[in-house]
Scaffold this motif. Sequence first.
Motif, PDB file in Angstrom:
ATOM      1  N   MET A 215      26.875  37.645  43.070  1.00  0.00           N
ATOM      2  CA  MET A 215      28.292  37.981  42.927  1.00  0.00           C
ATOM      3  C   MET A 215      29.127  37.122  43.864  1.00  0.00           C
ATOM      4  SD  MET A 215      30.191  41.687  43.307  1.00  0.00           S
ATOM      5  CE  MET A 215      29.935  41.839  45.078  1.00  0.00           C
ATOM      6  N   GLU A 216      30.186  36.540  43.326  1.00  0.00           N
ATOM      7  CA  GLU A 216      31.091  35.747  44.144  1.00  0.00           C
ATOM      8  C   GLU A 216      32.259  36.616  44.606  1.00  0.00           C
ATOM      9  OE1 GLU A 216      31.707  31.664  43.211  1.00  0.00           O
ATOM     10  OE2 GLU A 216      30.558  31.847  41.372  1.00  0.00           O
ATOM     11  N   ILE A 217      32.657  36.445  45.850  1.00  0.00           N
ATOM     12  CA  ILE A 217      33.729  37.257  46.435  1.00  0.00           C
ATOM     13  C   ILE A 217      34.883  36.340  46.822  1.00  0.00           C
ATOM     14  CG2 ILE A 217      34.366  38.857  48.282  1.00  0.00           C
ATOM     15  CD1 ILE A 217      31.430  39.664  48.465  1.00  0.00           C
ATOM     16  N   TYR A 218      36.076  36.697  46.377  1.00  0.00           N
ATOM     17  CA  TYR A 218      37.277  35.926  46.695  1.00  0.00           C
ATOM     18  C   TYR A 218      38.299  36.844  47.359  1.00  0.00           C
ATOM     19  CZ  TYR A 218      35.295  32.448  43.577  1.00  0.00           C
ATOM     20  OH  TYR A 218      34.446  31.532  42.992  1.00  0.00           O
ATOM     21  N   SER A 219      38.999  36.317  48.328  1.00  0.00           N
ATOM     22  CA  SER A 219      40.036  37.101  49.009  1.00  0.00           C
ATOM     23  C   SER A 219      41.429  36.513  48.804  1.00  0.00           C
ATOM     24  CB  SER A 219      39.734  37.182  50.513  1.00  0.00           C
ATOM     25  OG  SER A 219      39.679  35.886  51.074  1.00  0.00           O
ATOM     26  N   THR A 220      41.513  35.319  48.201  1.00  0.00           N
ATOM     27  CA  THR A 220      42.828  34.709  47.958  1.00  0.00           C
ATOM     28  C   THR A 220      43.040  34.490  46.464  1.00  0.00           C
ATOM     29  OG1 THR A 220      42.095  32.396  48.090  1.00  0.00           O
ATOM     30  CG2 THR A 220      42.697  33.510  50.172  1.00  0.00           C
ATOM     31  N   LYS A 221      44.291  34.580  46.063  1.00  0.00           N
ATOM     32  CA  LYS A 221      44.641  34.392  44.659  1.00  0.00           C
ATOM     33  C   LYS A 221      44.309  32.977  44.201  1.00  0.00           C
ATOM     34  CE  LYS A 221      48.784  35.880  45.677  1.00  0.00           C
ATOM     35  NZ  LYS A 221      50.205  36.277  45.635  1.00  0.00           N
ATOM     36  N   SER A 222      44.580  31.989  45.049  1.00  0.00           N
ATOM     37  CA  SER A 222      44.381  30.599  44.636  1.00  0.00           C
ATOM     38  C   SER A 222      42.911  30.302  44.362  1.00  0.00           C
ATOM     39  CB  SER A 222      44.935  29.655  45.707  1.00  0.00           C
ATOM     40  OG  SER A 222      44.308  29.899  46.956  1.00  0.00           O
TER      41      SER A 222
ATOM     42  N   ALA B 124      41.398  29.409  40.595  1.00  0.00           N
ATOM     43  CA  ALA B 124      40.709  28.140  40.365  1.00  0.00           C
ATOM     44  C   ALA B 124      39.357  28.379  39.698  1.00  0.00           C
ATOM     45  CB  ALA B 124      40.532  27.388  41.683  1.00  0.00           C
ATOM     46  N   HIS B 125      38.643  29.384  40.160  1.00  0.00           N
ATOM     47  CA  HIS B 125      37.334  29.687  39.583  1.00  0.00           C
ATOM     48  C   HIS B 125      37.474  30.212  38.160  1.00  0.00           C
ATOM     49  CE1 HIS B 125      33.148  30.691  39.365  1.00  0.00           C
ATOM     50  NE2 HIS B 125      33.405  31.976  39.169  1.00  0.00           N
ATOM     51  N   LEU B 126      38.423  31.112  37.942  1.00  0.00           N
ATOM     52  CA  LEU B 126      38.598  31.688  36.613  1.00  0.00           C
ATOM     53  C   LEU B 126      39.053  30.641  35.602  1.00  0.00           C
ATOM     54  CD1 LEU B 126      40.251  35.138  37.447  1.00  0.00           C
ATOM     55  CD2 LEU B 126      37.908  34.705  36.696  1.00  0.00           C
ATOM     56  N   GLN B 127      39.853  29.682  36.047  1.00  0.00           N
ATOM     57  CA  GLN B 127      40.306  28.638  35.137  1.00  0.00           C
ATOM     58  C   GLN B 127      39.123  27.851  34.569  1.00  0.00           C
ATOM     59  OE1 GLN B 127      43.247  28.233  33.862  1.00  0.00           O
ATOM     60  NE2 GLN B 127      42.602  26.447  32.661  1.00  0.00           N
TER      61      GLN B 127
ATOM     62  N   ASN C  73      29.419  49.295  51.478  1.00  0.00           N
ATOM     63  CA  ASN C  73      28.713  50.039  50.430  1.00  0.00           C
ATOM     64  C   ASN C  73      29.215  49.637  49.054  1.00  0.00           C
ATOM     65  OD1 ASN C  73      26.864  52.323  49.666  1.00  0.00           O
ATOM     66  ND2 ASN C  73      28.757  53.114  48.803  1.00  0.00           N
ATOM     67  N   ASP C  74      30.531  49.431  48.921  1.00  0.00           N
ATOM     68  CA  ASP C  74      31.103  49.018  47.638  1.00  0.00           C
ATOM     69  C   ASP C  74      30.516  47.683  47.185  1.00  0.00           C
ATOM     70  OD1 ASP C  74      32.671  51.269  47.572  1.00  0.00           O
ATOM     71  OD2 ASP C  74      34.529  50.265  48.142  1.00  0.00           O
ATOM     72  N   ILE C  75      30.424  46.743  48.099  1.00  0.00           N
ATOM     73  CA  ILE C  75      29.869  45.429  47.763  1.00  0.00           C
ATOM     74  C   ILE C  75      28.418  45.567  47.313  1.00  0.00           C
ATOM     75  CG2 ILE C  75      29.174  43.200  48.736  1.00  0.00           C
ATOM     76  CD1 ILE C  75      31.723  43.316  50.461  1.00  0.00           C
ATOM     77  N   ALA C  76      27.654  46.380  48.024  1.00  0.00           N
ATOM     78  CA  ALA C  76      26.246  46.580  47.666  1.00  0.00           C
ATOM     79  C   ALA C  76      26.114  47.194  46.269  1.00  0.00           C
ATOM     80  CB  ALA C  76      25.568  47.469  48.704  1.00  0.00           C
ATOM     81  N   LEU C  77      26.986  48.153  45.949  1.00  0.00           N
ATOM     82  CA  LEU C  77      26.941  48.779  44.627  1.00  0.00           C
ATOM     83  C   LEU C  77      27.266  47.772  43.529  1.00  0.00           C
ATOM     84  CD1 LEU C  77      28.640  52.223  45.360  1.00  0.00           C
ATOM     85  CD2 LEU C  77      26.248  51.843  44.747  1.00  0.00           C
ATOM     86  N   LEU C  78      28.282  46.952  43.753  1.00  0.00           N
ATOM     87  CA  LEU C  78      28.647  45.945  42.750  1.00  0.00           C
ATOM     88  C   LEU C  78      27.537  44.922  42.566  1.00  0.00           C
ATOM     89  CD1 LEU C  78      32.411  45.370  43.635  1.00  0.00           C
ATOM     90  CD2 LEU C  78      31.497  46.562  41.634  1.00  0.00           C
TER      91      LEU C  78
ATOM     92  N   LEU D 178      34.041  39.692  42.659  1.00  0.00           N
ATOM     93  CA  LEU D 178      34.817  40.706  43.375  1.00  0.00           C
ATOM     94  C   LEU D 178      36.038  40.036  43.974  1.00  0.00           C
ATOM     95  CD1 LEU D 178      35.424  43.405  44.762  1.00  0.00           C
ATOM     96  CD2 LEU D 178      33.826  42.748  46.575  1.00  0.00           C
ATOM     97  N   PHE D 179      37.202  40.598  43.675  1.00  0.00           N
ATOM     98  CA  PHE D 179      38.453  40.139  44.292  1.00  0.00           C
ATOM     99  C   PHE D 179      38.850  41.159  45.333  1.00  0.00           C
ATOM    100  CE2 PHE D 179      43.257  39.621  43.941  1.00  0.00           C
ATOM    101  CZ  PHE D 179      43.280  38.521  44.794  1.00  0.00           C
ATOM    102  N   LEU D 180      38.923  40.706  46.588  1.00  0.00           N
ATOM    103  CA  LEU D 180      39.097  41.597  47.733  1.00  0.00           C
ATOM    104  C   LEU D 180      40.263  41.089  48.590  1.00  0.00           C
ATOM    105  CD1 LEU D 180      37.639  44.078  49.010  1.00  0.00           C
ATOM    106  CD2 LEU D 180      36.257  42.449  50.302  1.00  0.00           C
TER     107      LEU D 180
END
Length: 282
Positions: free
Chosen positions: A1-8, A12-15, A77-82, A90-92
């Motif tokens: 799972m990749e985790i992103y904390s910024t919109k940019s 970029a990844h979703l594009q 715990n949330d990250i582990a569940l995902l 995960l967008f955090l």
Amino acid sequence: MEIYSTKSDLQAHLQTLREAGKQIALVPTMGALHEGHLSLIREAQTVADIVVCSIFVNPTQFNDPKDLEKYPRPIENDIALLQSEACDILFLPSVDEMYPTANEHWSIDLGELDTLWEGAQRPGHFQGVTQIVYKLFHLVQPHIACFGQKDFQQVMVIQRMIDLKKLPVTLNICPIVRSEKGLALSSRNSRLSEKGKEEALVLFNVLDETKNNFANTSIEQLQQEAIAKLNTQPEITLEYFAICETRTLQQATDKDNNKKYVALVVAWIEGVRLIDNMLLNM
């Protein structure tokens, strides 16, 4: 799972994924994940190639600062569940990331959905909900968004926003996940004692009785019986019980075979506000 904390970074990844022709599903959450949330992840995996889960405790939808402060944030715990569910992304984000401008203006005409039931009890709540969901829709540009039926009025509000803004996203409403005995799973349930969870089962029992008797009993009688039963429970403080038409959430008086109905209930147990509902003729 990749985790992103910024919109940019997320964009970029979703594009790249969009250019590869991937179908994207979004599961917006405020964290404190439980089996109900995980069921949304699983549903999203069946209808899309990529599942994005967001975790963001949105301050604009809280009327009570103390409620915002107390909201559980077990992020590890949330990250582990995902990860256990093989969620893709995960967008955090931080509050500053989602609200870079102080006192950002947002207003959308939700009609009576904004003033009935939860709208009346929590003024401004649905403006805050639509504000953050619109931001997430604009950012992620999902083909599908998965929401749980448990917050039924919220789902109707999101659908109205999609219609008003003509957003190219399909709303996937997923069934309520309940405990073996029937209690609707909720992040707030973690604040109940075991005794409180047992006491809360009366909400499900009343909803279930209402559904079972719906075909052969008047709406007025169903409401009266449900309210009377809930008011006899000394451990429960009833806020409201109502039978409504599903799309408008106007309180029903007579049955129309061409309409669908839902029973809504909100009650307090051990200082925790519990919300539940049940579709009656669907």
